[in-house]
Design an enzyme around this catalytic site. Structure first.
Site, PDB file in Angstrom:
ATOM      1  N   GLU A   1      -8.541   0.469  -2.962  1.00  0.00           N
ATOM      2  CA  GLU A   1      -9.343   0.474  -1.735  1.00  0.00           C
ATOM      3  C   GLU A   1     -10.293   1.635  -1.815  1.00  0.00           C
ATOM      4  O   GLU A   1      -9.879   2.747  -2.204  1.00  0.00           O
ATOM      5  CB  GLU A   1      -8.403   0.743  -0.554  1.00  0.00           C
TER       6      GLU A   1
ATOM      7  N   HIS B   1       0.973   6.307   1.766  1.00  0.00           N
ATOM      8  CA  HIS B   1       1.704   7.298   2.559  1.00  0.00           C
ATOM      9  C   HIS B   1       2.887   7.922   1.823  1.00  0.00           C
ATOM     10  O   HIS B   1       3.459   8.906   2.299  1.00  0.00           O
ATOM     11  CB  HIS B   1       2.072   6.723   3.927  1.00  0.00           C
TER      12      HIS B   1
ATOM     13  N   ARG C   1      -7.205  12.855   0.720  1.00  0.00           N
ATOM     14  CA  ARG C   1      -6.133  13.366   1.594  1.00  0.00           C
ATOM     15  C   ARG C   1      -4.740  12.890   1.164  1.00  0.00           C
ATOM     16  O   ARG C   1      -3.759  13.522   1.474  1.00  0.00           O
ATOM     17  CB  ARG C   1      -6.389  13.004   3.054  1.00  0.00           C
TER      18      ARG C   1
ATOM     19  N   ARG D   1      -9.428   8.055  -1.054  1.00  0.00           N
ATOM     20  CA  ARG D   1     -10.396   8.465  -0.045  1.00  0.00           C
ATOM     21  C   ARG D   1     -11.287   9.565  -0.584  1.00  0.00           C
ATOM     22  O   ARG D   1     -10.884  10.333  -1.466  1.00  0.00           O
ATOM     23  CB  ARG D   1      -9.669   8.952   1.221  1.00  0.00           C
TER      24      ARG D   1
ATOM     25  N   HIS E   1      -3.680  -4.647   7.651  1.00  0.00           N
ATOM     26  CA  HIS E   1      -3.833  -3.484   8.532  1.00  0.00           C
ATOM     27  C   HIS E   1      -2.977  -3.619   9.781  1.00  0.00           C
ATOM     28  O   HIS E   1      -3.129  -4.556  10.544  1.00  0.00           O
ATOM     29  CB  HIS E   1      -5.280  -3.207   8.940  1.00  0.00           C
TER      30      HIS E   1
ATOM     31  N   HIS F   1      -5.604   3.704  -1.700  1.00  0.00           N
ATOM     32  CA  HIS F   1      -6.939   4.021  -1.175  1.00  0.00           C
ATOM     33  C   HIS F   1      -7.304   5.427  -1.643  1.00  0.00           C
ATOM     34  O   HIS F   1      -6.706   6.400  -1.201  1.00  0.00           O
ATOM     35  CB  HIS F   1      -6.891   3.948   0.362  1.00  0.00           C
TER      36      HIS F   1
ATOM     37  N   ASN G   1       0.856  -1.194   0.000  1.00  0.00           N
ATOM     38  CA  ASN G   1       0.000   0.000   0.000  1.00  0.00           C
ATOM     39  C   ASN G   1       0.892   1.245   0.000  1.00  0.00           C
ATOM     40  O   ASN G   1       1.705   1.436   0.908  1.00  0.00           O
ATOM     41  CB  ASN G   1      -0.896  -0.044   1.249  1.00  0.00           C
TER      42      ASN G   1
ATOM     43  N   THR H   1      -8.285   3.595   8.342  1.00  0.00           N
ATOM     44  CA  THR H   1      -9.491   2.764   8.418  1.00  0.00           C
ATOM     45  C   THR H   1      -9.568   2.127   9.803  1.00  0.00           C
ATOM     46  O   THR H   1      -8.635   1.453  10.232  1.00  0.00           O
ATOM     47  CB  THR H   1      -9.411   1.651   7.340  1.00  0.00           C
TER      48      THR H   1
ATOM     49  N   GLU I   1     -10.829  -9.548   2.924  1.00  0.00           N
ATOM     50  CA  GLU I   1      -9.584  -9.194   3.610  1.00  0.00           C
ATOM     51  C   GLU I   1      -9.910  -9.076   5.088  1.00  0.00           C
ATOM     52  O   GLU I   1     -10.705  -8.212   5.485  1.00  0.00           O
ATOM     53  CB  GLU I   1      -9.023  -7.867   3.065  1.00  0.00           C
TER      54      GLU I   1
HETATM   55  N1  PXP Z   1      -5.812  -3.148   4.250  1.00  0.00           N
HETATM   56  C1  PXP Z   1      -6.759  -2.182   4.333  1.00  0.00           C
HETATM   57  C2  PXP Z   1      -8.153  -2.533   3.955  1.00  0.00           C
HETATM   58  C3  PXP Z   1      -6.446  -0.877   4.737  1.00  0.00           C
HETATM   59  O1  PXP Z   1      -7.405   0.062   4.833  1.00  0.00           O
HETATM   60  C4  PXP Z   1      -5.090  -0.562   5.012  1.00  0.00           C
HETATM   61  C5  PXP Z   1      -4.711   0.846   5.369  1.00  0.00           C
HETATM   62  O2  PXP Z   1      -4.971   1.683   4.297  1.00  0.00           O
HETATM   63  C6  PXP Z   1      -4.140  -1.587   4.903  1.00  0.00           C
HETATM   64  C7  PXP Z   1      -4.521  -2.868   4.551  1.00  0.00           C
HETATM   65  C8  PXP Z   1      -2.689  -1.327   5.179  1.00  0.00           C
HETATM   66  O3  PXP Z   1      -2.556  -1.024   6.509  1.00  0.00           O
HETATM   67  P1  PXP Z   1      -1.151  -0.489   7.057  1.00  0.00           P
HETATM   68  O4  PXP Z   1      -0.886   0.796   6.369  1.00  0.00           O
HETATM   69  O5  PXP Z   1      -1.384  -0.361   8.517  1.00  0.00           O
HETATM   70  O6  PXP Z   1      -0.142  -1.538   6.712  1.00  0.00           O
END
Ligand code: PXP
Length: 246
Positions: free
Chosen positions: A70, A10, A49, A45, A191, A43, A7, A101, A151
């Site tokens: 996402e 960030h 953001r 959003r 997550h 994601h 992901n 999330t 997931e």
């Molecule tokens: N899976 C989902 C559905 C999420 O919303 C997120 C965060 O955007 C992640 C995985 C990844 O989480 P993390 O950034 O904490 O590794």
């Protein structure tokens, strides 16, 4: 061994801190692929953001592995997904004030809304995954919508501050994972997973893919920081030779 979905939200968070053009998540996606990522997750959003529409559109052109979008179940976002056609959409709950999330999607509580969204995406050939808590009722409701995957939310496990809670949360994930596989849905998890807590998750049978973001981006910043400083220092003073270069 599970596949790795990276992901890159960030990377975009850092860019948006200055509303500039760097670092570009499109570049990060290419580097993640070079590093072995099996999927790229972003994601989009509703408040935009971090990831922007432009990012998703370019990633659709450049990503060679699976592109996983996402998203919330808001009509505007579903319309966007139907226009861009990512390989997979992961439906998540979204609150404007949250930092990330917070919990899984309540599929049981809004079955018809989620069904409409899943049907629209699946009719367009997009594989759909639901991000849910490791809860039997949510798994059953997800299965009733004929989704491709679920997931399981690993956040409670990741947030556990003592061994007993962590073991309890891990057991829940094992049991829920078994139920997901019994129902023939693909088992994904994610997550809050980090370099320190991921190993027990890898042991869960038949977990197909893990989605990891924040921890990888955090490590990348620090692993690359010294080199970045050295490169700037060398620009300021080209006569400097560092010990490592002698
Ligand atoms: N899976 C989902 C559905 C999420 O919303 C997120 C965060 O955007 C992640 C995985 C990844 O989480 P993390 O950034 O904490 O590794």
């Amino acid at each position: 061994m599970p596949k790795l979905g990276v992901n890159i939200d960030h990377i975009a968070t850092v860019r948006q801190a200055r509303r500039t053009t760097e670092p570009d998540p499109v570049w990060a996606a290419a580097l993640a692929e070079l590093g072995g990522a099996d999927a790229i997750t972003v994601h989009l959003r509703e408040d935009r953001r971090h990831i922007q529409d432009r990012d998703v559109r370019i990633l659709r052109e450049t990503v060679r592995v699976k592109l996983n979008l996402e998203m919330s179940i808001a009509d505007e976002i579903v319309d966007f997904a139907l226009d861009v056609l990512p390989d997979q959409c992961t439906l998540v709950p979204e609150k404007r004030e949250e930092v990330t999330t917070e919990g899984g999607l309540d599929v049981v509580g809004q079955l018809d809304r989620v069904r409409r969204c899943v049907d629209r995406l699946q009719e367009a050939g997009i594989e759909t995954s639901l991000f849910i808590d490791p809860d039997e009722k949510q798994i059953e409701a997800s299965d009733s919508l004929n989704v491709h995957a679920v997931e399981l939310h690993t956040g409670q496990y990741a947030d556990a501050t003592d061994a007993e809670t962590q073991t309890r949360e891990l057991d829940l994930l094992f049991e829920a994972g078994e139920e997901v596989r019994r129902r023939n849905m693909l088992l994904l998890m994610g997550h809050g997973l980090t370099y320190r807590n991921v190993e027990p998750i890898v042991e869960i049978p038949e977990v197909y893919e893990l989605n990891i973001g924040h921890s990888i981006v955090s490590r990348a910043v620090l692993v690359g920081f010294e080199r970045a400083v050295r490169e700037m220092k060398a620009l300021l003073n080209p006569s400097i030779t560092f010990l490592s270069e002698e």
